[in-house]
Design an enzyme around this catalytic site. Structure first.
Site, PDB file in Angstrom:
ATOM      1  CB  CYS A   1      66.075 -44.216  35.001  1.00  0.00           C
ATOM      2  SG  CYS A   1      66.721 -45.509  36.008  1.00  0.00           S
TER       3      CYS A   1
ATOM      4  CG  HIS B   1      61.160 -45.532  35.851  1.00  0.00           C
ATOM      5  ND1 HIS B   1      61.416 -45.645  34.265  1.00  0.00           N
ATOM      6  CD2 HIS B   1      62.173 -46.022  36.376  1.00  0.00           C
ATOM      7  CE1 HIS B   1      62.607 -46.297  34.146  1.00  0.00           C
ATOM      8  NE2 HIS B   1      63.175 -46.620  35.527  1.00  0.00           N
TER       9      HIS B   1
ATOM     10  CD  GLU C   1      58.755 -43.854  32.770  1.00  0.00           C
ATOM     11  OE1 GLU C   1      59.624 -44.607  32.508  1.00  0.00           O
ATOM     12  OE2 GLU C   1      58.966 -42.800  33.665  1.00  0.00           O
TER      13      GLU C   1
END
Length: 267
Positions: free
Chosen positions: A101, A227, A229
């Site tokens: 990001c 993202h 994750e």
């Protein structure tokens, strides 16, 4: 569990962010590295580095011993120059890099300033008067006065460029990833970036927005606007984290071999 408890190797990966003192600020990223470490039978030591304390004078001391660098997401201009310095260090030293990001945006800003030579290039989030807004709001966002839920949120399609490093990481060209941001890569500068060696390896299928960038002359340098994750699990570790850890293992091995070779040469 056996892989977790009995790793065959270890790596040190620097987590560059301004919230490193907050225990849970990067919880999903930390968990993703555990998943990726297990997949690689590797102990991943995460070294938290406060980006507000990082600059061109301190970057060698604070990052030189690492095997990989992740520049974390976030908002606002505090610590932004430290993140940009980390991107520059990784690019110049061929150290494995993942920017998420804002981390991807910092990599783009650094490249614009130091490779394309766009003096003062920045994001309009940090500098509304920059002459080179390589990161900017989408046109529809410029008309928005209410913040919060008006960000680009949720899962979006991404088309990966064939034969790119990102393509090798995912093993497919069509993916979906989750987003949480407002500012975007400014496509007005895309030609200049690609002519100088930083390519858009992932784009939004409907809008053409850049979702991922990578360096062609670097062993492992990827920035993603989304993202990853958020999607990593114990059973299905995210491929970006898995392959970054693998690249960090290779980097560490190569560095050790160079030290041994230099020692033997001088003995």
């Amino acid at each position: 569990l056996n892989r977790l408890k009995n790793p065959k190797s270890s790596v040190n990966i620097g987590l560059i962010g301004k919230y490193v003192e907050l225990q849970d600020a990067y919880k999903s990223i930390l968990e993703s590295f555990i998943h990726a470490g297990v997949a690689n039978e590797c102990k991943v030591n995460i070294i938290p580095i406060n980006s507000t304390e990082l600059n061109q004078k301190s970057v060698n001391e604070k990052l030189g011993y690492l095997d990989g660098i992740l520049v974390a997401p976030g908002f606002g201009d505090r610590g932004i120059e430290g993140k940009i310095s980390a991107c520059k260090f990784s690019r110049e030293n061929k150290m494995p890099f993942l920017g998420i990001c804002l981390g991807m945006q910092c990599a783009a800003i650094e490249f614009a300033r130091n490779v394309i030579d766009l003096k003062g290039a920045h994001s309009t989030e940090m500098n509304t008067k920059t002459q080179h807004p390589v990161i900017d709001l989408m046109e529809e966002q410029k008309k928005t006065s209410l913040l919060g839920g008006t960000m680009r949120l949720g899962s979006y399609d991404c088309k990966i460029k064939k034969n790119s490093l990102l393509h090798k990481v995912y093993g497919e060209q069509n993916i979906k990833e989750r987003h949480r941001h407002r500012y975007e890569f400014n496509n007005s500068y895309l030609d200049a970036f690609e002519k100088n060696g930083l390519i858009a390896s992932g784009t939004n299928t409907k809008t053409g927005l850049v979702e991922a960038i990578e360096l062609g002359d670097h062993p492992w340098f990827i920035g993603v606007q989304y993202h990853p994750e958020y999607k990593s699990t114990v059973k299905l570790p995210h491929p970006l984290f898995v392959e970054m850890v693998a690249a960090s293992i290779s980097y560490r091995t190569n560095q050790q071999e160079e030290i041994i070779s230099a020692t033997l040469k001088n003995s």
